[in-house]
Scaffold this motif. Structure first.
Motif, PDB file in Angstrom:
ATOM      1  N   LEU A  81      58.174  52.217  40.555  1.00 41.95           N
ATOM      2  CA  LEU A  81      58.077  52.662  39.169  1.00 41.95           C
ATOM      3  C   LEU A  81      56.798  53.437  38.903  1.00 41.95           C
ATOM      4  CD1 LEU A  81      59.259  49.496  37.191  1.00 41.95           C
ATOM      5  CD2 LEU A  81      60.647  51.307  38.219  1.00 41.95           C
ATOM      6  N   ARG A  82      56.913  54.440  38.033  1.00 44.84           N
ATOM      7  CA  ARG A  82      55.741  55.116  37.493  1.00 44.84           C
ATOM      8  C   ARG A  82      55.333  54.456  36.179  1.00 44.84           C
ATOM      9  NH1 ARG A  82      55.855  61.435  37.352  1.00 44.84           N
ATOM     10  NH2 ARG A  82      53.606  61.014  37.463  1.00 44.84           N
ATOM     11  N   THR A  83      56.331  54.186  35.331  1.00 41.92           N
ATOM     12  CA  THR A  83      56.077  53.489  34.070  1.00 41.92           C
ATOM     13  C   THR A  83      57.283  52.621  33.737  1.00 41.92           C
ATOM     14  OG1 THR A  83      57.088  55.143  32.590  1.00 41.92           O
ATOM     15  CG2 THR A  83      54.767  55.477  33.192  1.00 41.92           C
ATOM     16  N   PHE A  84      57.092  51.718  32.787  1.00 38.48           N
ATOM     17  CA  PHE A  84      58.181  50.881  32.288  1.00 38.48           C
ATOM     18  C   PHE A  84      58.088  50.803  30.777  1.00 38.48           C
ATOM     19  CE2 PHE A  84      59.544  46.323  31.359  1.00 38.48           C
ATOM     20  CZ  PHE A  84      60.884  46.664  31.218  1.00 38.48           C
ATOM     21  N   THR A  85      59.211  51.024  30.107  1.00 37.44           N
ATOM     22  CA  THR A  85      59.298  50.831  28.661  1.00 37.44           C
ATOM     23  C   THR A  85      60.361  49.782  28.387  1.00 37.44           C
ATOM     24  OG1 THR A  85      58.658  53.133  28.208  1.00 37.44           O
ATOM     25  CG2 THR A  85      59.698  51.890  26.419  1.00 37.44           C
ATOM     26  N   ALA A 177      56.219  33.466  35.378  1.00 33.09           N
ATOM     27  CA  ALA A 177      54.797  33.805  35.386  1.00 33.09           C
ATOM     28  C   ALA A 177      54.539  35.147  36.054  1.00 33.09           C
ATOM     29  CB  ALA A 177      54.011  32.709  36.095  1.00 33.09           C
ATOM     30  N   ALA A 178      55.601  35.872  36.387  1.00 33.53           N
ATOM     31  CA  ALA A 178      55.443  37.137  37.106  1.00 33.53           C
ATOM     32  C   ALA A 178      54.641  38.134  36.277  1.00 33.53           C
ATOM     33  CB  ALA A 178      56.813  37.722  37.448  1.00 33.53           C
ATOM     34  N   ARG A 179      53.775  38.876  36.952  1.00 35.70           N
ATOM     35  CA  ARG A 179      52.916  39.832  36.275  1.00 35.70           C
ATOM     36  C   ARG A 179      53.319  41.248  36.652  1.00 35.70           C
ATOM     37  NH1 ARG A 179      49.223  36.850  33.944  1.00 35.70           N
ATOM     38  NH2 ARG A 179      48.036  38.661  33.248  1.00 35.70           N
ATOM     39  N   VAL A 180      53.159  42.153  35.705  1.00 31.07           N
ATOM     40  CA  VAL A 180      53.550  43.551  35.869  1.00 31.07           C
ATOM     41  C   VAL A 180      52.304  44.385  36.112  1.00 31.07           C
ATOM     42  CG1 VAL A 180      54.473  45.546  34.633  1.00 31.07           C
ATOM     43  CG2 VAL A 180      55.633  43.339  34.494  1.00 31.07           C
ATOM     44  N   ARG A 181      52.403  45.281  37.097  1.00 33.84           N
ATOM     45  CA  ARG A 181      51.231  46.090  37.472  1.00 33.84           C
ATOM     46  C   ARG A 181      51.527  47.584  37.357  1.00 33.84           C
ATOM     47  NH1 ARG A 181      52.043  42.276  41.119  1.00 33.84           N
ATOM     48  NH2 ARG A 181      52.695  43.730  42.760  1.00 33.84           N
ATOM     49  N   VAL A 182      52.389  47.947  36.424  1.00 28.82           N
ATOM     50  CA  VAL A 182      52.643  49.367  36.151  1.00 28.82           C
ATOM     51  C   VAL A 182      52.410  49.612  34.661  1.00 28.82           C
ATOM     52  CG1 VAL A 182      54.316  49.589  38.030  1.00 28.82           C
ATOM     53  CG2 VAL A 182      55.120  48.980  35.757  1.00 28.82           C
ATOM     54  N   PRO A 183      52.028  50.827  34.265  1.00 28.12           N
ATOM     55  CA  PRO A 183      51.821  51.123  32.845  1.00 28.12           C
ATOM     56  C   PRO A 183      53.077  50.804  32.036  1.00 28.12           C
ATOM     57  CG  PRO A 183      50.940  52.874  34.208  1.00 28.12           C
ATOM     58  CD  PRO A 183      51.713  51.981  35.122  1.00 28.12           C
ATOM     59  N   THR A 184      52.906  50.042  30.967  1.00 30.30           N
ATOM     60  CA  THR A 184      54.052  49.465  30.257  1.00 30.30           C
ATOM     61  C   THR A 184      53.903  49.598  28.746  1.00 30.30           C
ATOM     62  OG1 THR A 184      54.476  47.852  32.028  1.00 30.30           O
ATOM     63  CG2 THR A 184      55.328  47.323  29.851  1.00 30.30           C
ATOM     64  N   THR A 185      55.035  49.860  28.093  1.00 33.37           N
ATOM     65  CA  THR A 185      55.125  49.820  26.634  1.00 33.37           C
ATOM     66  C   THR A 185      56.243  48.872  26.239  1.00 33.37           C
ATOM     67  OG1 THR A 185      54.281  52.063  26.263  1.00 33.37           O
ATOM     68  CG2 THR A 185      55.692  51.141  24.550  1.00 33.37           C
ATOM     69  N   TYR A 206      51.047  39.317  30.391  1.00 32.71           N
ATOM     70  CA  TYR A 206      51.797  39.443  31.648  1.00 32.71           C
ATOM     71  C   TYR A 206      51.701  40.836  32.255  1.00 32.71           C
ATOM     72  CZ  TYR A 206      53.679  34.958  30.226  1.00 32.71           C
ATOM     73  OH  TYR A 206      53.792  33.644  29.847  1.00 32.71           O
ATOM     74  N   VAL A 207      50.839  41.676  31.700  1.00 34.85           N
ATOM     75  CA  VAL A 207      50.711  43.052  32.185  1.00 34.85           C
ATOM     76  C   VAL A 207      49.288  43.311  32.646  1.00 34.85           C
ATOM     77  CG1 VAL A 207      51.037  45.491  31.663  1.00 34.85           C
ATOM     78  CG2 VAL A 207      52.508  43.785  30.561  1.00 34.85           C
ATOM     79  N   ASP A 208      49.130  43.580  33.934  1.00 31.75           N
ATOM     80  CA  ASP A 208      47.831  43.935  34.506  1.00 31.75           C
ATOM     81  C   ASP A 208      47.777  45.445  34.723  1.00 31.75           C
ATOM     82  OD1 ASP A 208      47.051  41.252  34.595  1.00 31.75           O
ATOM     83  OD2 ASP A 208      47.970  40.973  36.568  1.00 31.75           O
ATOM     84  N   ALA A 209      47.951  46.177  33.635  1.00 29.95           N
ATOM     85  CA  ALA A 209      47.994  47.643  33.676  1.00 29.95           C
ATOM     86  C   ALA A 209      47.899  48.117  32.231  1.00 29.95           C
ATOM     87  CB  ALA A 209      49.291  48.123  34.323  1.00 29.95           C
ATOM     88  N   PRO A 210      47.723  49.427  32.007  1.00 31.54           N
ATOM     89  CA  PRO A 210      47.731  49.923  30.626  1.00 31.54           C
ATOM     90  C   PRO A 210      48.983  49.464  29.887  1.00 31.54           C
ATOM     91  CG  PRO A 210      46.999  51.644  32.104  1.00 31.54           C
ATOM     92  CD  PRO A 210      47.455  50.512  32.976  1.00 31.54           C
ATOM     93  N   TYR A 211      48.790  48.959  28.684  1.00 35.06           N
ATOM     94  CA  TYR A 211      49.894  48.355  27.930  1.00 35.06           C
ATOM     95  C   TYR A 211      49.779  48.726  26.458  1.00 35.06           C
ATOM     96  CZ  TYR A 211      52.579  44.829  25.397  1.00 35.06           C
ATOM     97  OH  TYR A 211      53.445  44.207  24.526  1.00 35.06           O
ATOM     98  N   GLU A 212      50.939  48.907  25.826  1.00 32.14           N
ATOM     99  CA  GLU A 212      50.962  49.185  24.386  1.00 32.14           C
ATOM    100  C   GLU A 212      52.165  48.501  23.757  1.00 32.14           C
ATOM    101  OE1 GLU A 212      51.016  52.897  21.139  1.00 32.14           O
ATOM    102  OE2 GLU A 212      51.318  53.285  23.279  1.00 32.14           O
ATOM    103  N   LEU A 213      51.957  47.938  22.579  1.00 33.07           N
ATOM    104  CA  LEU A 213      53.044  47.411  21.763  1.00 33.07           C
ATOM    105  C   LEU A 213      53.312  48.393  20.633  1.00 33.07           C
ATOM    106  CD1 LEU A 213      55.030  45.259  20.670  1.00 33.07           C
ATOM    107  CD2 LEU A 213      53.064  44.223  19.482  1.00 33.07           C
TER     108      LEU A 213
END
Length: 243
Positions: A81-85, A177-185, A206-213
């Motif tokens: 993945l490059r990003t996840f929304t 408890a899984a953590r996400v390591r891709v930029p996520t919104t 749960y996100v170890d990457a740039p994140y936005e709500l």
């Protein structure tokens, strides 16, 4: 997400909106265990391989169960993945934690109802208007309900659709408890009758990457249908954040 495709195509993106297992007439297993989240996650990986994107990274977008699966893909196969929304649904761990401290349990009543053997199927076959009334109460329009009647009930997808819920007890405990390591919104709407804000506010844990709500005001749970432009804007902003 198929209806949102043209809004992304205009910016030069190619979109693919597959039917997940249970919805496609050619992929409707009958066993509960066949709908465990880990299998759904691996379906996405297999789809990427089939599309010829092995070794390539894609922008993943998923609503509702598509979001549940997407969180799993982002945690398990970050190299794809490059990003996840995610749309409407936070990570499973955040959802569960939020449910233990707020009104999420009441909003999730249908998950328990779907565990009853044969009852939901009988209801769908003999009293479909009951299900349709529930969906209208959750914000679906008459047009949305008509699509549900044809695409899910008449076309035989309903048993597979509730198979997702019946397989929830089979989820691997570590996945919570899984953590996400891709930029996520995460895109959530304040008119959502199924997903409470408590779990949404825990998603960042749960996100170890740039994140936005992104919170959409006055929109129901059915974000792709009812706020396509706002959703496309959030997706494009996330995709553009990585160049």
């Amino acid at each position: 997400m198929a209806a949102r495709g043209p809004l992304l195509h205009a910016h030069g993106y190619r979109t693919v909106a597959p039917d997940q297992r249970g919805y496609s007439p050619g992929a409707r297993p009958t066993r509960r265990r066949d709908y465990a989240v880990q299998h759904l996650v691996d379906d996405v990986r297999a789809l990427l391989d089939a599309l010829g994107s092995a070794g390539e990274r894609v922008h993943l977008v998923g609503h509702d169960w598509g979001a549940v699966v997407g969180w799993g893909v982002a945690a398990t196969y970050p190299d794809r993945l490059r990003t996840f929304t995610a749309v409407s649904v936070p990570p499973t761990g955040a959802f569960v934690r939020g449910g233990l401290r707020g009104p999420q349990l009441l909003k999730s009543w249908y998950i328990g109802a779907f565990q009853l053997p044969a009852v939901p199927e009988l209801l769908a076959g003999r009293r479909p208007e009951v299900l349709e009334r529930v969906l209208r109460g959750a914000g679906m329009t008459q047009e949305d309900v008509a699509r549900f009647r044809v695409e899910v009930l008449e076309h035989g997808a309903f048993p597979g659709a509730i198979g997702y819920y019946r397989a929830l007890p089979l989820a691997r405990r570590g996945s919570f408890a899984a953590r996400v390591r891709v930029p996520t919104t995460l895109v959530w709407s304040d008119g959502d009758t199924a997903v409470d804000r408590a779990g949404v506010d825990l998603a960042a844990d749960y996100v170890d990457a740039p994140y936005e709500l992104v919170v959409l005001r006055g929109v129901s749970h059915w974000v792709p249908e009812h706020a396509p432009e706002a959703l496309a804007e959030a997706v494009l902003e996330r995709m553009g954040s990585v160049g």
